[in-house]
Design a protein around this motif. Sequence first.
Motif, PDB file in Angstrom:
ATOM      1  N   ALA A   1     -10.308  16.428  54.069  1.00 49.54           N
ATOM      2  CA  ALA A   1      -8.958  16.761  54.536  1.00 49.54           C
ATOM      3  C   ALA A   1      -8.445  15.727  55.534  1.00 49.54           C
ATOM      4  CB  ALA A   1      -8.948  18.152  55.157  1.00 49.54           C
ATOM      5  N   GLY A   2      -9.325  14.840  55.999  1.00 44.47           N
ATOM      6  CA  GLY A   2      -8.892  13.733  56.847  1.00 44.47           C
ATOM      7  C   GLY A   2      -9.154  13.909  58.327  1.00 44.47           C
TER       8      GLY A   2
ATOM      9  N   GLU B   1      -8.315  24.000  50.181  1.00 43.46           N
ATOM     10  CA  GLU B   1      -6.864  23.933  50.354  1.00 43.46           C
ATOM     11  C   GLU B   1      -6.455  24.388  51.767  1.00 43.46           C
ATOM     12  OE1 GLU B   1      -4.825  25.202  46.705  1.00 43.46           O
ATOM     13  OE2 GLU B   1      -3.590  26.414  48.063  1.00 43.46           O
TER      14      GLU B   1
ATOM     15  N   ARG C   1      -7.190  21.786  54.331  1.00 44.79           N
ATOM     16  CA  ARG C   1      -6.164  20.730  54.221  1.00 44.79           C
ATOM     17  C   ARG C   1      -4.891  21.146  54.953  1.00 44.79           C
ATOM     18  NH1 ARG C   1      -6.716  16.300  51.296  1.00 44.79           N
ATOM     19  NH2 ARG C   1      -8.359  16.333  49.738  1.00 44.79           N
ATOM     20  N   THR C   2      -4.474  22.376  54.704  1.00 46.26           N
ATOM     21  CA  THR C   2      -3.264  22.892  55.377  1.00 46.26           C
ATOM     22  C   THR C   2      -3.443  22.820  56.895  1.00 46.26           C
ATOM     23  OG1 THR C   2      -2.880  24.394  53.530  1.00 46.26           O
ATOM     24  CG2 THR C   2      -1.761  24.929  55.592  1.00 46.26           C
TER      25      THR C   2
ATOM     26  N   VAL D   1      -5.388  20.928  58.694  1.00 48.75           N
ATOM     27  CA  VAL D   1      -5.379  19.541  59.181  1.00 48.75           C
ATOM     28  C   VAL D   1      -3.944  19.004  59.194  1.00 48.75           C
ATOM     29  CG1 VAL D   1      -6.151  17.183  58.660  1.00 48.75           C
ATOM     30  CG2 VAL D   1      -7.782  19.082  58.589  1.00 48.75           C
ATOM     31  N   GLU D   2      -3.173  19.337  58.182  1.00 46.91           N
ATOM     32  CA  GLU D   2      -1.762  18.907  58.180  1.00 46.91           C
ATOM     33  C   GLU D   2      -0.994  19.521  59.353  1.00 46.91           C
ATOM     34  OE1 GLU D   2      -0.195  19.860  54.288  1.00 46.91           O
ATOM     35  OE2 GLU D   2      -1.536  18.386  53.377  1.00 46.91           O
ATOM     36  N   LEU D   3      -1.293  20.771  59.668  1.00 48.90           N
ATOM     37  CA  LEU D   3      -0.583  21.451  60.750  1.00 48.90           C
ATOM     38  C   LEU D   3      -0.857  20.808  62.108  1.00 48.90           C
ATOM     39  CD1 LEU D   3      -1.038  25.201  59.732  1.00 48.90           C
ATOM     40  CD2 LEU D   3       1.124  23.972  59.901  1.00 48.90           C
TER      41      LEU D   3
ATOM     42  N   ALA E   1      -1.702  17.556  62.494  1.00 51.94           N
ATOM     43  CA  ALA E   1      -1.543  16.094  62.407  1.00 51.94           C
ATOM     44  C   ALA E   1      -0.394  15.613  63.300  1.00 51.94           C
ATOM     45  CB  ALA E   1      -1.293  15.678  60.976  1.00 51.94           C
TER      46      ALA E   1
END
Length: 180
Positions: free
Chosen positions: A67-68, A170, A173-174, A176-178, A180
């Motif tokens: 997820a980064g 998933e 990932r969400t 990690v995006e939140l 970022a």
Amino acid sequence: MTLADQMRACTRCPELAAVRRHVVVGSGPDRARLVVVGEAPGAQEDDTGLPFVGRSGQLLDQLLAEAGLPRSEVAVLNTLKCRPPANRVPTRVETANCRPWTTAQLEVLAPDVVVTLGLSAARWFLGKTTLTAVRSRVHEVEGWRVLPTFHPAAALRGGPQGEPMRVLREDLRTAVELVA
Ligand code: URA
């Protein structure tokens, strides 16, 4: 005494304190945008004093990296800091005994998002519910943004093509995006 030292000296659950090798305080930075909360230490965590180092932990590391966000940048805790015998589900009393420690940890860490893994950790924030009812959505709970998802152990049981693995991947990932 630091918070971690106070936790290491805790004997609020005599049954757990009598047999533990380590109080598993948590891992990661002192402040973290993302906090992951599991249920309770297993055998390997009790041996090493570190959360999520067994098979579930390896999967968590892999999915966070995918997820980064490397695990080293994520704070990882459990609702219970001591291993329940034979990995049984924590009792209500044990969860209540340990709750102030986790609350204090969250206050210090001040995360943007908390991901809960499995039902016990979801219930710690959201009360009596089912994972199906709450997973994969962000809930505002007493100032925390909480994203419940499957426990990596469920993802491992369901296999690489199973629904829990897909959802866990998933949802991380969400999260990690939140942050970022
Ligand atoms: N499962 C958990 O919930 N926590 C750990 O630390 C390890 C396995």
